[in-house]
Design a protein around this motif. Structure first.
Motif, PDB file in Angstrom:
ATOM      1  N   GLU A 186     -14.023  -9.700  17.634  1.00 14.97           N
ATOM      2  CA  GLU A 186     -13.086  -8.833  18.342  1.00 14.97           C
ATOM      3  C   GLU A 186     -11.741  -8.886  17.625  1.00 14.97           C
ATOM      4  O   GLU A 186     -11.490  -9.794  16.816  1.00 14.97           O
ATOM      5  N   PHE A 187     -10.872  -7.925  17.924  1.00 13.33           N
ATOM      6  CA  PHE A 187      -9.531  -7.963  17.339  1.00 13.33           C
ATOM      7  C   PHE A 187      -8.515  -7.378  18.316  1.00 13.33           C
ATOM      8  O   PHE A 187      -8.875  -6.726  19.294  1.00 13.33           O
ATOM      9  N   GLN A 188      -7.248  -7.640  18.022  1.00 14.90           N
ATOM     10  CA  GLN A 188      -6.155  -7.192  18.875  1.00 14.90           C
ATOM     11  C   GLN A 188      -5.021  -6.665  18.014  1.00 14.90           C
ATOM     12  O   GLN A 188      -4.664  -7.287  17.000  1.00 14.90           O
ATOM     13  N   LEU A 189      -4.464  -5.525  18.418  1.00 11.53           N
ATOM     14  CA  LEU A 189      -3.326  -4.935  17.726  1.00 11.53           C
ATOM     15  C   LEU A 189      -2.110  -4.878  18.650  1.00 11.53           C
ATOM     16  O   LEU A 189      -2.265  -4.716  19.859  1.00 11.53           O
ATOM     17  N   PRO A 190      -0.912  -4.977  18.090  1.00 12.44           N
ATOM     18  CA  PRO A 190       0.284  -4.738  18.903  1.00 12.44           C
ATOM     19  C   PRO A 190       0.339  -3.271  19.331  1.00 12.44           C
ATOM     20  O   PRO A 190      -0.338  -2.411  18.751  1.00 12.44           O
ATOM     21  N   ASP A 191       1.151  -2.976  20.332  1.00 11.21           N
ATOM     22  CA  ASP A 191       1.259  -1.596  20.829  1.00 11.21           C
ATOM     23  C   ASP A 191       2.107  -0.713  19.927  1.00 11.21           C
ATOM     24  O   ASP A 191       1.849   0.486  19.798  1.00 11.21           O
ATOM     25  N   THR A 192       3.123  -1.273  19.302  1.00 10.50           N
ATOM     26  CA  THR A 192       4.074  -0.482  18.516  1.00 10.50           C
ATOM     27  C   THR A 192       3.447   0.021  17.226  1.00 10.50           C
ATOM     28  O   THR A 192       2.854  -0.751  16.471  1.00 10.50           O
ATOM     29  N   ARG A 193       3.574   1.320  16.987  1.00 10.96           N
ATOM     30  CA  ARG A 193       3.030   1.940  15.789  1.00 10.96           C
ATOM     31  C   ARG A 193       4.152   2.293  14.812  1.00 10.96           C
ATOM     32  O   ARG A 193       5.210   2.769  15.218  1.00 10.96           O
ATOM     33  N   LEU A 194       3.903   2.062  13.533  1.00 11.54           N
ATOM     34  CA  LEU A 194       4.835   2.462  12.486  1.00 11.54           C
ATOM     35  C   LEU A 194       4.121   3.477  11.607  1.00 11.54           C
ATOM     36  O   LEU A 194       3.219   3.140  10.841  1.00 11.54           O
ATOM     37  N   SER A 195       4.509   4.739  11.736  1.00  8.04           N
ATOM     38  CA  SER A 195       3.834   5.824  11.017  1.00  8.04           C
ATOM     39  C   SER A 195       4.402   5.992   9.617  1.00  8.04           C
ATOM     40  O   SER A 195       5.486   5.489   9.291  1.00  8.04           O
ATOM     41  N   ASN A 196       3.688   6.736   8.787  1.00 12.49           N
ATOM     42  CA  ASN A 196       4.189   7.031   7.447  1.00 12.49           C
ATOM     43  C   ASN A 196       5.472   7.851   7.493  1.00 12.49           C
ATOM     44  O   ASN A 196       6.310   7.747   6.605  1.00 12.49           O
ATOM     45  N   GLU A 197       5.595   8.671   8.529  1.00 11.46           N
ATOM     46  CA  GLU A 197       6.821   9.466   8.675  1.00 11.46           C
ATOM     47  C   GLU A 197       8.038   8.556   8.821  1.00 11.46           C
ATOM     48  O   GLU A 197       9.133   8.893   8.329  1.00 11.46           O
ATOM     49  N   GLU A 198       7.859   7.443   9.484  1.00 16.18           N
ATOM     50  CA  GLU A 198       8.964   6.500   9.642  1.00 16.18           C
ATOM     51  C   GLU A 198       9.182   5.683   8.376  1.00 16.18           C
ATOM     52  O   GLU A 198      10.318   5.367   8.013  1.00 16.18           O
ATOM     53  N   VAL A 199       8.097   5.340   7.692  1.00 15.79           N
ATOM     54  CA  VAL A 199       8.200   4.511   6.497  1.00 15.79           C
ATOM     55  C   VAL A 199       8.948   5.233   5.383  1.00 15.79           C
ATOM     56  O   VAL A 199       9.711   4.610   4.628  1.00 15.79           O
ATOM     57  N   VAL A 200       8.763   6.550   5.234  1.00 18.28           N
ATOM     58  CA  VAL A 200       9.370   7.263   4.109  1.00 18.28           C
ATOM     59  C   VAL A 200      10.889   7.312   4.195  1.00 18.28           C
ATOM     60  O   VAL A 200      11.552   7.691   3.232  1.00 18.28           O
ATOM     61  N   ARG A 201      11.434   6.900   5.300  1.00 24.79           N
ATOM     62  CA  ARG A 201      12.899   6.828   5.399  1.00 24.79           C
ATOM     63  C   ARG A 201      13.457   5.836   4.394  1.00 24.79           C
ATOM     64  O   ARG A 201      14.637   5.903   4.029  1.00 24.79           O
ATOM     65  N   PHE A 202      12.617   4.889   3.949  1.00 25.90           N
ATOM     66  CA  PHE A 202      13.075   3.858   3.038  1.00 25.90           C
ATOM     67  C   PHE A 202      12.669   4.135   1.592  1.00 25.90           C
ATOM     68  O   PHE A 202      12.826   3.263   0.740  1.00 25.90           O
ATOM     69  N   ALA A 203      12.117   5.315   1.322  1.00 29.47           N
ATOM     70  CA  ALA A 203      11.604   5.595  -0.016  1.00 29.47           C
ATOM     71  C   ALA A 203      12.101   6.932  -0.536  1.00 29.47           C
ATOM     72  O   ALA A 203      12.214   7.903   0.213  1.00 29.47           O
ATOM     73  N   ILE A 204      12.367   6.967  -1.820  1.00 23.71           N
ATOM     74  CA  ILE A 204      12.790   8.194  -2.479  1.00 23.71           C
ATOM     75  C   ILE A 204      11.563   8.810  -3.164  1.00 23.71           C
ATOM     76  O   ILE A 204      10.767   8.115  -3.782  1.00 23.71           O
ATOM     77  N   ASN A 205      11.420  10.119  -3.038  1.00 27.37           N
ATOM     78  CA  ASN A 205      10.340  10.866  -3.693  1.00 27.37           C
ATOM     79  C   ASN A 205       8.951  10.513  -3.163  1.00 27.37           C
ATOM     80  O   ASN A 205       7.957  10.654  -3.872  1.00 27.37           O
ATOM     81  N   TRP A 206       8.894  10.029  -1.948  1.00 27.28           N
ATOM     82  CA  TRP A 206       7.610   9.773  -1.293  1.00 27.28           C
ATOM     83  C   TRP A 206       7.510  10.621  -0.036  1.00 27.28           C
ATOM     84  O   TRP A 206       8.510  10.903   0.623  1.00 27.28           O
ATOM     85  N   THR A 207       6.281  11.033   0.294  1.00 28.03           N
ATOM     86  CA  THR A 207       6.014  11.783   1.525  1.00 28.03           C
ATOM     87  C   THR A 207       4.970  11.014   2.330  1.00 28.03           C
ATOM     88  O   THR A 207       4.255  10.160   1.774  1.00 28.03           O
ATOM     89  N   PRO A 208       4.848  11.301   3.626  1.00 24.90           N
ATOM     90  CA  PRO A 208       3.799  10.641   4.419  1.00 24.90           C
ATOM     91  C   PRO A 208       2.409  10.820   3.822  1.00 24.90           C
ATOM     92  O   PRO A 208       1.612   9.880   3.799  1.00 24.90           O
ATOM     93  N   GLN A 209       2.108  12.013   3.315  1.00 23.83           N
ATOM     94  CA  GLN A 209       0.795  12.267   2.733  1.00 23.83           C
ATOM     95  C   GLN A 209       0.586  11.468   1.447  1.00 23.83           C
ATOM     96  O   GLN A 209      -0.517  10.965   1.179  1.00 23.83           O
ATOM     97  N   LYS A 210       1.646  11.315   0.662  1.00 26.41           N
ATOM     98  CA  LYS A 210       1.537  10.554  -0.587  1.00 26.41           C
ATOM     99  C   LYS A 210       1.245   9.087  -0.297  1.00 26.41           C
ATOM    100  O   LYS A 210       0.454   8.451  -1.009  1.00 26.41           O
ATOM    101  N   ILE A 211       1.857   8.545   0.758  1.00 29.58           N
ATOM    102  CA  ILE A 211       1.565   7.165   1.150  1.00 29.58           C
ATOM    103  C   ILE A 211       0.101   7.039   1.548  1.00 29.58           C
ATOM    104  O   ILE A 211      -0.594   6.103   1.151  1.00 29.58           O
ATOM    105  N   LEU A 212      -0.382   7.988   2.343  1.00 30.18           N
ATOM    106  CA  LEU A 212      -1.777   7.968   2.777  1.00 30.18           C
ATOM    107  C   LEU A 212      -2.723   8.063   1.585  1.00 30.18           C
ATOM    108  O   LEU A 212      -3.716   7.323   1.507  1.00 30.18           O
ATOM    109  N   ASP A 213      -2.432   8.966   0.664  1.00 26.67           N
ATOM    110  CA  ASP A 213      -3.289   9.149  -0.505  1.00 26.67           C
ATOM    111  C   ASP A 213      -3.324   7.902  -1.382  1.00 26.67           C
ATOM    112  O   ASP A 213      -4.370   7.558  -1.952  1.00 26.67           O
TER     113      ASP A 213
END
Length: 336
Positions: free
Chosen positions: A9-36
């Protein structure tokens, strides 16, 4: 008596950090590019005050709630974590009390990262097959997010928090259901994935080279991504081939391969290099990220839910990462 992996079994925290939020810290990256690039769409982040023991506790409670095991039958707790509640006491002792397990059991922490699940299986099997225990609760829990710099895109885009619980038990089986194992260690790579915070060496450099660790903040995790990648591409195929040789098996004799879910780019390279058919290779990190010692049990759970893992299958598990440390084992999946 032989040891058997009975349930995960496994357990995850409730809070989600999406790629849309992560790209705030990156230049020339998009959510789709992170996923790819990484295969990760989102990762879960532990809340303030939510620790690795909380995630492991809730994962273990799922096993008890589902009647997979009985509290009174647990003989030993093994807790794999690099983010314990305290330097001391041992977090496994806290989990024994919180899970309301009897006091006549063993409990210990072991500090290991992405290879930790393999080492935990080996330890649990040893306890069972030497008669020291009949039912072992192997727990993992990591909250790497608490060590990450918000501005470090490389680690922020990859790591997520999670906990897992695996029940291992003794069975009267004519065949060995777990093993053999292959382990590896190369401490020369330690500086490429390191956290100096709270260490007794915090006031000193880990190595004699000023350039070796480029992170100026000992409170945050430092990762040299290219070096980690090079290590994985070299060490993992060797471990796989050595394990097959020890087991006297061919690659096609293994029904399913479950590797540490570092990121999809590394996994794809390893799958191609080892010529493993895609249908026999598990990738399950899109909604979780790299959860360190919890990635393999989460991937096993996902493969089971999707019908990719079925009773009787021979499965190879491979972990690799911080240390450097790596490990691989075979098991025959025979659920309770």
């Amino acid at each position: 008596m032989h040891a058997m992996l009975a349930a995960v079994e496994f357990q995850l925290p409730d809070t989600r950090l999406s790629n849309e939020e992560v790209v705030r810290f990156a230049i020339n990256w998009t959510p789709q590019k992170i996923l790819d690039k990484t295969g990760i769409a989102e990762r879960r982040i532990a809340a303030k005050g939510e620790l690795s023991s909380d995630l492991a506790f809730h994962a273990a409670e799922k096993l008890f709630t589902n009647s997979v095991c009985v509290r009174e039958e647990i003989d030993f707790i093994l807790f794999c974590t690099q983010s314990p509640d305290y330097l001391l006491p041992t977090t496994a002792c806290l989990l024994q009390n919180r899970l309301k397990l009897r006091t006549g059991i063993g409990a210990l922490d072991f500090n290991l990262g992405c290879s930790g699940y393999i080492y935990g299986l080996g330890l649990a099997q040893g306890l069972i097959e030497t008669g020291q225990a009949t039912r072992v609760l192997l727990l993992t829990g990591e909250t790497y997010s608490k060590f990450l710099s918000e501005s470090d895109f490389g680690v922020r885009s990859i790591f997520g928090d999670a906990g897992s619980a695996t029940l291992l038990k003794s069975v009267d089986s004519p065949e060995q259901l777990m093993g053999p194992y292959v382990y590896g260690t190369d401490g020369r790579g330690a500086e490429n994935l390191i956290l100096k915070r709270h260490s007794l060496r915090a006031a000193e450099d880990f190595s004699t080279s000023e350039e070796a660790v480029s992170s100026d903040d000992p409170a945050t995790l430092y990762m040299n991504g290219p070096e980690i990648f090079s290590f994985a591409i070299e060490a993992v195929p060797k471990a796989v081939n050595e394990l097959l040789q020890r087991a006297q098996l061919q690659r096609d004799d293994v029904d399913l391969y479950v590797f540490h879910q570092a990121n999809e780019y590394i996994l794809n390279r390893l799958q191609t290099k080892l010529a493993i058919p895609k249908e026999r290779f598990v990738i399950a990190m899109r909604d979780y990220g790299n959860t360190v010692s919890a990635t393999i049990p989460i991937a096993l759970h996902a493969a089971l839910a999707q019908g990719q893992l079925r009773p009787g299958m021979r499965v190879m598990l491979v972990g690799f990462g911080v240390g450097y440390s790596w490990g691989a084992c075979l098991l025959r999946y025979q659920p309770d």
